[in-house]
Write a protein that holds these residues in place. Structure first.
Motif, mmCIF file in Angstrom:
data_model
loop_
_atom_site.group_PDB
_atom_site.id
_atom_site.type_symbol
_atom_site.label_atom_id
_atom_site.label_comp_id
_atom_site.label_asym_id
_atom_site.label_seq_id
_atom_site.Cartn_x
_atom_site.Cartn_y
_atom_site.Cartn_z
ATOM 1 N N GLY A 4 0.790 -1.225 0.000
ATOM 2 C CA GLY A 4 0.000 0.000 0.000
ATOM 3 C C GLY A 4 0.818 1.269 0.000
ATOM 4 N N VAL A 11 -1.336 4.213 -3.768
ATOM 5 C CA VAL A 11 -2.770 3.930 -3.692
ATOM 6 C C VAL A 11 -3.526 4.859 -4.631
ATOM 7 N N TYR A 12 -4.490 4.300 -5.354
ATOM 8 C CA TYR A 12 -5.380 5.109 -6.192
ATOM 9 C C TYR A 12 -6.759 5.152 -5.560
ATOM 10 N N ASP A 13 -7.272 6.362 -5.347
ATOM 11 C CA ASP A 13 -8.618 6.570 -4.809
ATOM 12 C C ASP A 13 -9.530 6.951 -5.965
ATOM 13 N N SER A 64 2.988 3.087 4.022
ATOM 14 C CA SER A 64 1.717 2.520 3.587
ATOM 15 C C SER A 64 0.618 3.555 3.760
ATOM 16 N N ALA A 104 -3.773 4.213 3.678
ATOM 17 C CA ALA A 104 -5.134 3.675 3.731
ATOM 18 C C ALA A 104 -6.112 4.785 3.401
ATOM 19 N N GLN A 162 1.496 -2.842 6.902
ATOM 20 C CA GLN A 162 0.395 -2.211 6.174
ATOM 21 C C GLN A 162 -0.553 -1.526 7.148
ATOM 22 N N GLY A 193 -4.652 -0.187 7.002
ATOM 23 C CA GLY A 193 -5.846 -0.329 6.175
ATOM 24 C C GLY A 193 -7.111 -0.206 6.993
ATOM 25 N N THR A 228 -6.135 -8.027 3.231
ATOM 26 C CA THR A 228 -7.309 -7.546 2.533
ATOM 27 C C THR A 228 -8.505 -8.089 3.301
ATOM 28 N N THR A 257 -1.277 -5.824 -8.093
ATOM 29 C CA THR A 257 -2.522 -5.101 -8.351
ATOM 30 C C THR A 257 -3.332 -5.888 -9.377
ATOM 31 N N ALA A 302 -0.351 0.282 -8.488
ATOM 32 C CA ALA A 302 -1.785 0.531 -8.364
ATOM 33 C C ALA A 302 -2.395 0.565 -9.749
#
Length: 385
Positions: A98, A101-103, A144, A146, A199, A201, A249, A339, A383
């Motif tokens: 992480g 990261v793509y939002d 990382s 989140a 990580q 998350g 996850t 990914t 990502a």
């Protein structure tokens, strides 16, 4: 048994660290500074890779074609430096999942700069990145990220281990006053790759924030998330079922699915309302150093950096993991972060400098579609949209 498992992990990764990559920098180069992309990824699908170069971190952008092949569309400097956890030659230099990261809700790409203690955001327009903004990570060696809604937490892995909160404003990050929380660790800066937390998350409903500590006690910390975006003052500290919890996850039914490197196992847990973890169920893939994990529909794929391959699992309704294939796909040297984009799985290799692609078949098996070469040794963070 725990000591033996950890020793096996150290031995496997150390062996990789001393190996020499046989792959040349043919294909797409990475040292070209800032290049504007084409504006439209093929089929609208884009994959991003973070170079993590200590002299200047970059994001390399790839268009994904309908057959899963990748073509480079540009490179963008993050405005910060990459980093390397001690001893500095492992396949996973940031030692985390992480770090990139793509939002999709805000079309924002977020990257850590572990070597300069900052975080970079870009606004993503197809395969172009714009509006770079760099902010302090709120600690040392950010590793990382989140995201849940507009709320972002960054895990800083060095020193005591600090998680720092931010709000997404437009495509920038605004620090949340009073949100920093300590994990109570005792890491150096940079941290050792085994003791560096793995990580950060959110739970699926966003009410809990989880952190894995790897060899720093083999704990999974669970914070309660308050309405104002801050966290409970201290986490609920849970022992992992097997040593060195690394990446995680969640299943569609909300169970935590944790990759645990010491025994190369996938363990699932019930995440209870009070932050405790219960009903652990584990299965090993029989490989070396299972660390990263990603879900693709009903299948779970893990990278085994000590074995240079990917394994596959399924998880039953009761949370029991079952090994589908011990070697679902073979990678180049030092398989790390993963990914999923459409029906394709992409695996970074931290020692070969490649992105290895696979088609995900209907039965969960993988078919190789080739590799993108020419990325630097030490890359970490991948990502897709």
């Amino acid at each position: 048994m725990r000591h033996a498992a950890v020793l096996a992990l150290v031995t496997a990764v150390a062996a990789l660290a001393g190996a020499q990559s046989a792959y040349s920098d043919r294909g797409h180069g990475h040292g070209h500074g800032h290049e504007h992309g084409h504006g439209q990824g093929r089929n609208g699908s884009v994959v991003w890779a973070q170079t993590n170069e200590v002299a200047g971190n970059q994001i390399v952008v790839y268009d994904r074609a309908a057959d899963g092949t990748l073509s480079q569309a540009g490179t963008y400097a993050t405005g910060g430096n990459g980093g390397a956890a001690a001893s500095g030659t492992e396949s996973d230099r940031i030692a985390s999942q992480g770090s990139l990261v793509y939002d999709s809700a805000h079309s924002v790409l977020i990257a850590v700069n572990a070597g300069s203690d900052t975080v970079t955001t870009f606004k993503a327009h197809g395969d172009r990145l714009q509006g770079r903004k760099v902010v302090s990570s709120g600690g040392q060696f950010p590793a990382s990220i989140a995201v849940h809604g507009r709320l972002v937490y960054v895990l800083n892995a060095a020193g005591p281990g600090i998680v720092q909160g931010f709000w997404i404003r437009g495509h920038h990050l605004r620090p949340i006053v009073g949100s920093a929380r300590s994990l109570g660790l005792a890491n150096a800066n940079p941290p050792n790759f085994l003791s560096s937390p793995g990580q950060v998350g959110f739970s699926p409903n966003g009410r809990k924030l989880l952190v894995t500590t790897k060899l720093s006690g083999s704990k999974i910390d669970v914070f309660r998330v308050r309405r104002d975006g801050t966290l409970s003052q201290t986490p609920v500290v849970n022992d992992s079922a097997t040593p060195v919890p690394f990446a995680f996850t969640f299943t569609p039914l909300g169970r935590l699915a944790s990759g645990e490197a010491g025994a190369s196992s996938l363990t699932t847990y019930d995440l209870n309302g009070d932050g405790t973890l219960g009903d652990p169920r584990s299965a090993t893939d029989g490989q070396a150093a299972l660390c990263w994990i990603v879900r693709a529909g009903g299948f779970y794929y893990v990278s085994n950096t000590g074995s240079n391959n990917v394994s596959s699992f399924t998880i039953g309704p009761d949370g029991t993991p079952s090994l589908l294939a011990a070697v679902a796909g073979t990678t180049n040297l030092g398989s790390i972060d993963l990914t999923v984009s459409g029906r394709y799985l992409y695996t970074q290799t931290g020692l070969a400098g490649t992105i290895d692609g696979f088609h995900i078949n209907g039965d969960g098996s993988l078919a190789s579609i080739g590799s993108v070469t020419g990325l630097p040794v030490g890359q970490e963070g991948i990502a897709s949209n």
